[in-house]
Write a protein that holds these residues in place. Structure first.
Motif, short mmCIF file in Angstrom:
data_model
loop_
_atom_site.label_atom_id
_atom_site.label_comp_id
_atom_site.label_asym_id
_atom_site.label_seq_id
_atom_site.Cartn_x
_atom_site.Cartn_y
_atom_site.Cartn_z
N SER A 1 3.35 4.24 -1.42
CA SER A 1 3.20 4.53 -2.69
C SER A 1 4.71 4.22 -3.03
N THR B 1 1.73 5.54 -7.80
CA THR B 1 0.58 5.83 -7.10
C THR B 1 0.11 4.34 -6.53
N ASN B 2 0.34 3.42 -7.57
CA ASN B 2 -0.04 1.95 -7.41
C ASN B 2 0.78 0.88 -8.13
N THR C 1 1.14 -2.24 -8.08
CA THR C 1 0.91 -3.46 -8.61
C THR C 1 0.03 -3.18 -9.78
N SER C 2 -0.23 -2.20 -10.14
CA SER C 2 -0.90 -1.70 -11.69
C SER C 2 0.02 -1.84 -12.89
N LYS D 1 0.94 -1.26 0.07
CA LYS D 1 -0.09 -0.14 -0.07
C LYS D 1 0.89 1.33 0.03
#
Length: 291
Positions: free
Chosen positions: A9, A165-166, A168-169, A7
């Motif tokens: 950043s 920001t993510n 895992t994207s 979670k």
């Protein structure tokens, strides 16, 4: 992923990486081929005549291996260049640069050092202070200045930008032995791999490269660069105008800052695979100019 680590950043994780590196003094590891190792030994024991062509040393980038350079290797050898594909462990910028620095120490005579993508950051650090390196060639590459990281140089319009920001994207994150807490190996997700690297490749080529990508530690992406070799060594930069991973504007900004000689090619991030003639020509230009 466990707990709150994922979670965090991307940037916070990479800031943590920089702190962890200073405490852990990470070492280097290898990903070279037997052929590269053999060539390394040969150059150490058989000095070349002063009039011979320089040795071309090719350094691959993240999520890749030495086979990326096969088109350039065959062309350079045909043109009479001694050529080796150097190991790039993809463990961390300082340790990867240390590994390459030792590798270069076994090569007698002048060297043209070439880096693709993340490999550009590695050669920027490894060549500093090496009098044998006569030219640096950057191929769709990061060209950092001191205290800059690959993550910081990844522009907002890069396919990798959402990792800010993510993570895992963009990445599949997997633990690896000996990794600092909160640090993972990264693999580009299939859809990201195609978007970032697929320009000019067939669907089958993309599938093979995505399946065989080499894991790249978060340390490699977040660690800050040291004193840049381009400050004292002439440099050239090939910029792929269709690059989605390091967009052309970002490449041109870095190349301009390093005062590199720029050549543009209508190709994506893997111009070393899709445009080997153009890449080889630029390497030859750098070699001839610095002879």
């Amino acid at each position: 992923m466990k707990g709150n680590t994922v979670k965090l950043s991307f940037r916070r994780r990479l800031i943590y990486v920089g702190v962890a590196i200073g405490a852990l003094t990470l070492g280097g590891a290898g990903i070279g081929t037997a052929q590269a190792s053999t060539s390394h030994v040969a150059h150490s024991h058989h000095p070349r005549p002063a009039s011979a062509k320089p040795t071309v040393v090719l350094v691959h980038g993240a999520w890749a291996d030495g086979s990326s350079w096969s088109g350039e290797v065959s062309r350079l050898q045909h043109d009479g260049y001694p050529v080796v594909v150097a190991p790039n462990p993809l463990r961390g910028l300082s340790s990867d640069a240390d590994y390459l620095r030792e590798f270069l120490g076994g090569i007698t005579g002048p060297v043209v050092l070439v880096g693709h993508s993340y490999g550009g950051a590695v050669i920027t650090n490894a060549a500093t202070g090496n009098a044998n390196v006569k030219a640096l060639v950057y191929v769709d590459a990061y060209i950092p200045d001191a205290n800059q990281s690959v993550a910081e140089l990844t522009s907002p319009d890069s396919v990798l930008a959402p990792a800010g920001t993510n993570p895992t994207s963009v990445f599949k994150l997997l633990p690896y032995p000996g990794a600092p807490a909160g640090i993972y190996d990264t693999y580009l997700l299939p859809k990201v791999f195609e978007a970032a690297l697929g320009a000019g490749l067939s669907k089958s080529q993309i599938a093979v490269l995505a399946a065989s990508q080499s894991p790249t530690s978060l340390v490699a992406l977040g660690e800050h660069s040291g004193a840049p070799a381009w400050a004292s060594i002439p440099s050239w930069a090939l910029v792929g105008t269709q690059d989605k991973l390091i967009p052309p504007a970002a490449q041109l900004a870095m190349a301009g800052h390093a005062k590199a000689h720029v050549v543009k090619v209508n190709a994506g991030h893997l111009s070393l695979i899709t445009a080997p003639d153009a890449v080889t020509k630029l390497i030859d230009t750098a070699a001839r100019t610095t002879a």
